[in-house]
Write a protein that holds these residues in place. Structure first.
Motif, PDB file in Angstrom:
ATOM      1  N   GLY A  78      -6.970   7.782  -2.765  1.00 46.50           N
ATOM      2  CA  GLY A  78      -6.314   7.690  -1.466  1.00 46.50           C
ATOM      3  C   GLY A  78      -6.733   6.450  -0.683  1.00 46.50           C
ATOM      4  N   PHE A  79      -6.482   6.487   0.604  1.00 43.99           N
ATOM      5  CA  PHE A  79      -6.893   5.383   1.463  1.00 43.99           C
ATOM      6  C   PHE A  79      -7.307   5.918   2.822  1.00 43.99           C
ATOM      7  CE2 PHE A  79      -2.296   5.811   2.083  1.00 43.99           C
ATOM      8  CZ  PHE A  79      -2.148   5.746   3.465  1.00 43.99           C
ATOM      9  N   ARG A  80      -8.108   5.145   3.527  1.00 44.95           N
ATOM     10  CA  ARG A  80      -8.592   5.540   4.847  1.00 44.95           C
ATOM     11  C   ARG A  80      -7.493   5.262   5.878  1.00 44.95           C
ATOM     12  NH1 ARG A  80     -14.699   2.947   4.280  1.00 44.95           N
ATOM     13  NH2 ARG A  80     -15.380   4.336   2.610  1.00 44.95           N
ATOM     14  N   ARG A  81      -6.838   6.316   6.290  1.00 45.74           N
ATOM     15  CA  ARG A  81      -5.631   6.186   7.113  1.00 45.74           C
ATOM     16  C   ARG A  81      -5.891   5.455   8.432  1.00 45.74           C
ATOM     17  NH1 ARG A  81      -0.964   8.270   6.154  1.00 45.74           N
ATOM     18  NH2 ARG A  81      -1.872   9.641   4.571  1.00 45.74           N
ATOM     19  N   THR A 125       6.336  -5.128   0.551  1.00 43.24           N
ATOM     20  CA  THR A 125       5.290  -4.199   0.119  1.00 43.24           C
ATOM     21  C   THR A 125       4.821  -4.519  -1.295  1.00 43.24           C
ATOM     22  OG1 THR A 125       6.273  -2.511   1.539  1.00 43.24           O
ATOM     23  CG2 THR A 125       4.712  -1.759  -0.131  1.00 43.24           C
ATOM     24  N   SER A 126       5.760  -4.825  -2.176  1.00 39.95           N
ATOM     25  CA  SER A 126       5.417  -5.169  -3.562  1.00 39.95           C
ATOM     26  C   SER A 126       4.628  -6.472  -3.624  1.00 39.95           C
ATOM     27  CB  SER A 126       6.691  -5.301  -4.406  1.00 39.95           C
ATOM     28  OG  SER A 126       7.445  -4.116  -4.369  1.00 39.95           O
ATOM     29  N   GLN A 127       5.061  -7.472  -2.847  1.00 37.57           N
ATOM     30  CA  GLN A 127       4.370  -8.750  -2.839  1.00 37.57           C
ATOM     31  C   GLN A 127       2.952  -8.598  -2.292  1.00 37.57           C
ATOM     32  OE1 GLN A 127       5.385 -11.455   0.207  1.00 37.57           O
ATOM     33  NE2 GLN A 127       4.288 -13.168  -0.708  1.00 37.57           N
ATOM     34  N   GLY A 128       2.810  -7.818  -1.222  1.00 37.18           N
ATOM     35  CA  GLY A 128       1.485  -7.594  -0.659  1.00 37.18           C
ATOM     36  C   GLY A 128       0.553  -6.958  -1.664  1.00 37.18           C
ATOM     37  N   ASN A 129       1.074  -6.015  -2.429  1.00 35.89           N
ATOM     38  CA  ASN A 129       0.297  -5.365  -3.474  1.00 35.89           C
ATOM     39  C   ASN A 129      -0.160  -6.378  -4.519  1.00 35.89           C
ATOM     40  OD1 ASN A 129       0.073  -3.931  -6.202  1.00 35.89           O
ATOM     41  ND2 ASN A 129       0.172  -2.174  -4.820  1.00 35.89           N
ATOM     42  N   LYS A 161      -5.165   2.835  -6.925  1.00 33.44           N
ATOM     43  CA  LYS A 161      -3.913   3.554  -7.150  1.00 33.44           C
ATOM     44  C   LYS A 161      -3.139   3.806  -5.856  1.00 33.44           C
ATOM     45  CE  LYS A 161      -5.237   5.897 -11.440  1.00 33.44           C
ATOM     46  NZ  LYS A 161      -5.414   7.205 -12.126  1.00 33.44           N
ATOM     47  N   SER A 162      -3.834   3.758  -4.729  1.00 34.62           N
ATOM     48  CA  SER A 162      -3.181   4.053  -3.446  1.00 34.62           C
ATOM     49  C   SER A 162      -2.890   2.794  -2.642  1.00 34.62           C
ATOM     50  CB  SER A 162      -4.059   5.002  -2.615  1.00 34.62           C
ATOM     51  OG  SER A 162      -4.194   6.243  -3.259  1.00 34.62           O
ATOM     52  N   LEU A 163      -3.050   1.631  -3.271  1.00 29.53           N
ATOM     53  CA  LEU A 163      -2.828   0.386  -2.538  1.00 29.53           C
ATOM     54  C   LEU A 163      -1.377   0.256  -2.076  1.00 29.53           C
ATOM     55  CD1 LEU A 163      -4.148  -2.179  -1.514  1.00 29.53           C
ATOM     56  CD2 LEU A 163      -3.656  -3.265  -3.721  1.00 29.53           C
ATOM     57  N   GLY A 164      -0.423   0.743  -2.892  1.00 27.70           N
ATOM     58  CA  GLY A 164       0.989   0.683  -2.506  1.00 27.70           C
ATOM     59  C   GLY A 164       1.273   1.470  -1.233  1.00 27.70           C
ATOM     60  N   PRO A 165       0.896   2.763  -1.172  1.00 30.06           N
ATOM     61  CA  PRO A 165       1.090   3.520   0.071  1.00 30.06           C
ATOM     62  C   PRO A 165       0.325   2.932   1.250  1.00 30.06           C
ATOM     63  CG  PRO A 165       0.742   5.016  -1.781  1.00 30.06           C
ATOM     64  CD  PRO A 165       0.488   3.633  -2.290  1.00 30.06           C
ATOM     65  N   ALA A 166      -0.877   2.396   0.993  1.00 26.28           N
ATOM     66  CA  ALA A 166      -1.649   1.762   2.073  1.00 26.28           C
ATOM     67  C   ALA A 166      -0.910   0.538   2.603  1.00 26.28           C
ATOM     68  CB  ALA A 166      -3.036   1.375   1.566  1.00 26.28           C
ATOM     69  N   MET A 167      -0.355  -0.245   1.684  1.00 26.59           N
ATOM     70  CA  MET A 167       0.408  -1.434   2.072  1.00 26.59           C
ATOM     71  C   MET A 167       1.650  -1.029   2.873  1.00 26.59           C
ATOM     72  SD  MET A 167       0.498  -4.744   1.876  1.00 26.59           S
ATOM     73  CE  MET A 167      -0.754  -4.942   0.620  1.00 26.59           C
ATOM     74  N   ALA A 168       2.274   0.056   2.481  1.00 30.99           N
ATOM     75  CA  ALA A 168       3.450   0.532   3.202  1.00 30.99           C
ATOM     76  C   ALA A 168       3.083   0.928   4.626  1.00 30.99           C
ATOM     77  CB  ALA A 168       4.072   1.722   2.466  1.00 30.99           C
ATOM     78  N   THR A 169       1.970   1.649   4.789  1.00 30.48           N
ATOM     79  CA  THR A 169       1.513   2.043   6.127  1.00 30.48           C
ATOM     80  C   THR A 169       1.205   0.814   6.969  1.00 30.48           C
ATOM     81  OG1 THR A 169       0.562   4.083   5.205  1.00 30.48           O
ATOM     82  CG2 THR A 169      -0.209   3.400   7.378  1.00 30.48           C
ATOM     83  N   PHE A 170       0.546  -0.158   6.365  1.00 33.58           N
ATOM     84  CA  PHE A 170       0.226  -1.421   7.035  1.00 33.58           C
ATOM     85  C   PHE A 170       1.512  -2.098   7.522  1.00 33.58           C
ATOM     86  CE2 PHE A 170      -0.457  -6.037   6.815  1.00 33.58           C
ATOM     87  CZ  PHE A 170      -1.646  -6.204   7.518  1.00 33.58           C
ATOM     88  N   ASN A 171       2.525  -2.166   6.660  1.00 40.98           N
ATOM     89  CA  ASN A 171       3.793  -2.810   7.014  1.00 40.98           C
ATOM     90  C   ASN A 171       4.556  -2.036   8.088  1.00 40.98           C
ATOM     91  OD1 ASN A 171       3.490  -4.987   5.297  1.00 40.98           O
ATOM     92  ND2 ASN A 171       4.588  -4.033   3.606  1.00 40.98           N
ATOM     93  N   ILE A 172       4.461  -0.697   8.045  1.00 41.92           N
ATOM     94  CA  ILE A 172       5.142   0.120   9.052  1.00 41.92           C
ATOM     95  C   ILE A 172       4.577  -0.173  10.437  1.00 41.92           C
ATOM     96  CG2 ILE A 172       5.424   2.490   9.895  1.00 41.92           C
ATOM     97  CD1 ILE A 172       5.604   3.318   6.898  1.00 41.92           C
ATOM     98  N   VAL A 173       3.247  -0.185  10.545  1.00 39.53           N
ATOM     99  CA  VAL A 173       2.620  -0.503  11.834  1.00 39.53           C
ATOM    100  C   VAL A 173       2.963  -1.933  12.243  1.00 39.53           C
ATOM    101  CG1 VAL A 173       0.440  -0.627  13.110  1.00 39.53           C
ATOM    102  CG2 VAL A 173       0.751   1.128  11.363  1.00 39.53           C
TER     103      VAL A 173
END
Length: 523
Positions: free
Chosen positions: A14-17, A388-392, A146-158
């Motif tokens: 996971g990631f630290r939300r 998101t993909s590029q950030g990953n 494994k959770s870098l994609g969802p973390a990147m998505a959260t980062f981009n949403i904010v």
């Protein structure tokens, strides 16, 4: 493909939300700053009595400073601690914004007022280059691999939500004073500063080593010169404002490449640009930014000149695009989190961008606002899937020895693509429109010196130019719409070619070679 082990601070799953949300908030300051500045610029220009050239410089000087210092800023974050640099940079950015807000406060006509304004924008740009690079780069330290994609998505949403809120708030405040717009982000910065230490982990510094200051100077001049030259292309490709900075930039970048190959302490591993996966990520970044910038530039102009949406509603008209971008980040994060490889997610995003742009082929001069909605929503979902993909990719491909400069180079790549989209779309629409007007007036109204008269006529329906008045506003709207559709078509083809190129690069067998091994950094 991954070359860097996660820091010991990173969770195993996971990631630290809260950490990711804070990083997204701090990174969003860089995203929001140029938007707020552009909203405030007209009134600031009037009060401080900017010349046309000064106003043009004021519009882009912070972006030039940001792009030029992003890679050196990433290196400094590695050397002195990413958390420390992040905390300090947001305070320096806040100081720059406050300096801009106070320019000419005592005497707006003083000679120092303009200088103070520009200096504030430069300081803000330099600081925010470090802020974004440090916040983005730290995602690796607060997320499992494994959770870098969802973390990147959260980062981009904010990253997407805060600028929208700031833009709406700025619209209200600017009605009172343009200076108030520059006070919004310092509040966010100060709040973020006090949250950095309790929420973000302390990251180990890289061992001290020699700093290649000459290399940093070469890359700064090269990137800034390239962006300045591209942004000046609207003056014509034969204008010194275009070709002189481009020539200087190319010479400086060539010198940077030569030096980085020879020095024992390079700022950036030049050979990485030949790694298929990294090159594919660069292509991905350039062209999703180009697509985003071109649509963000062209749609408001089309709405203002042809659809005649009131200026006060232009920002609101673009909000569906921002909302769709958030959806794109969520989709990409979910796919990457479930094991989808970045090239597949990004290629799906490229398909959506092409479909979105292609939907405008049916647009006519009488099309309503609703006709623009499907295209902007589909394309925005697509380019944020790419973001998101590029950030990953930039995080997973960055070698440990050059982690800061490589991850921060994402910002320089993005700024290049964005400048390309803004300038390219502006140049093409104006050229096609001018050609159409020249044909309609049998050469009586020709050349870009007539551009202001043409756009004013489209906006108001009135003109003092008798030759131009011979063309009806409906015919002029048709000419502009044709120029819009032609430009959209060209961009769609370019994006399609870029998407195929990106996919083939990422599918190349050498793309799976670990970058540490590719660069000869393994023991």
């Amino acid at each position: 493909m991954s070359s860097t082990a996660a820091s010991s601070t990173a969770p195993e799953q996971g990631f630290r939300r809260y950490a990711v949300i804070l990083l997204g908030m701090l990174g969003a300051i860089q995203v929001a700053d140029p938007i707020l500045s552009s909203l405030a610029l007209v009134k600031a220009s009037d009060e401080l009595n900017f010349s046309a050239s000064t106003q043009s410089l004021a519009a882009g000087i912070s972006t030039l400073a940001l792009a030029a210092t992003a890679i050196p800023g990433g290196m400094l974050a590695d050397r002195y601690g990413r958390r420390l640099l992040l905390a300090l940079s947001v305070l320096v950015a806040a100081a720059g914004q406050l300096m801009t807000a106070s320019a000419g406060l005592i005497d707006p006509k003083a000679d120092t007022a303009v200088l103070f304004y520009l200096l504030g924008r430069v300081i803000t740009g330099v600081a925010l280059g470090v802020t974004f690079g440090a916040s983005y780069g730290m995602l690796r330290n607060v997320s499992s691999a494994k959770s870098l994609g969802p973390a990147m998505a959260t980062f981009n949403i904010v990253n997407g939500i805060i600028p929208v809120i700031a833009m709406v708030l700025a619209g209200v405040l600017i009605a009172t004073s343009w200076r108030l717009a520059y006070l919004i982000l310092p509040v966010v910065a100060v709040i973020g500063f006090f949250l950095v230490k309790p929420i973000l982990p302390k990251i180990d510094k890289l061992p001290p080593s020699k700093v290649d200051y000459l290399g940093m100077l070469f890359v700064a001049i090269g990137i800034a010169g390239l962006l300045y030259g591209i942004s000046s292309a609207t003056n014509g490709f034969d204008h010194p404002a275009f070709y002189v900075p481009i020539i200087v930039a190319l010479i400086s970048l060539a010198a940077f490449g030569i030096r980085e190959n020879r020095t024992k302490s390079p700022v950036f591993p030049i050979k990485l640009l030949s790694h298929p996966a990294f090159l594919g990520a660069v292509v991905m970044g350039i062209f999703w930014n180009m697509a985003s910038a071109s649509m963000s530039q062209m749609l408001p102009n089309m709405w203002q000149y042809v659809t005649h949406i009131p200026e006060a509603l232009l920002g609101a008209a673009s909000l569906p695009m921002s909302a769709a971008g958030i959806i794109g980040s969520v989709i990409a994060g979910a796919l990457l989190g479930k094991g989808s490889v970045p090239r597949t997610t990004a290629f799906a995003g490229y398909i959506l961008m092409v479909v979105g742009f292609a939907s405008y082929l049916i647009i006519g001069p009488t099309s309503s606002y609703q006709m623009f909605l499907p295209g902007m929503i589909i394309a925005a979902v697509g380019w944020m899937m790419n973001a998101t993909s590029q950030g990953n990719l930039f995080i997973t491909l960055a070698p440990a020895k050059f982690y800061g400069p490589v991850t921060s180079s994402k910002l320089a790549v993005g700024q290049f693509g964005y400048a390309l989209g803004l300038t390219g779309s502006t140049v093409m629409v104006s050229l096609f429109t001018l050609a159409g007007v020249s044909s309609a007036t049998k050469g009586a109204v020709a050349g870009d010196s007539n551009w202001d008269a043409i756009t004013s006529y489209m906006s108001t329906g009135q003109t003092t130019n008798s030759d131009l008045a011979a063309v009806s506003t409906s015919d002029l709207a048709g000419i502009y719409t044709t120029a819009f559709v032609s430009t959209i078509s060209i961009i769609a083809v370019v994006v399609a070619v870029a998407g195929i190129t990106m996919y083939l690069l990422l599918k190349n067998k050498k793309a799976s070679v670990p970058v540490e091994e590719y660069l000869g950094l393994t023991n």
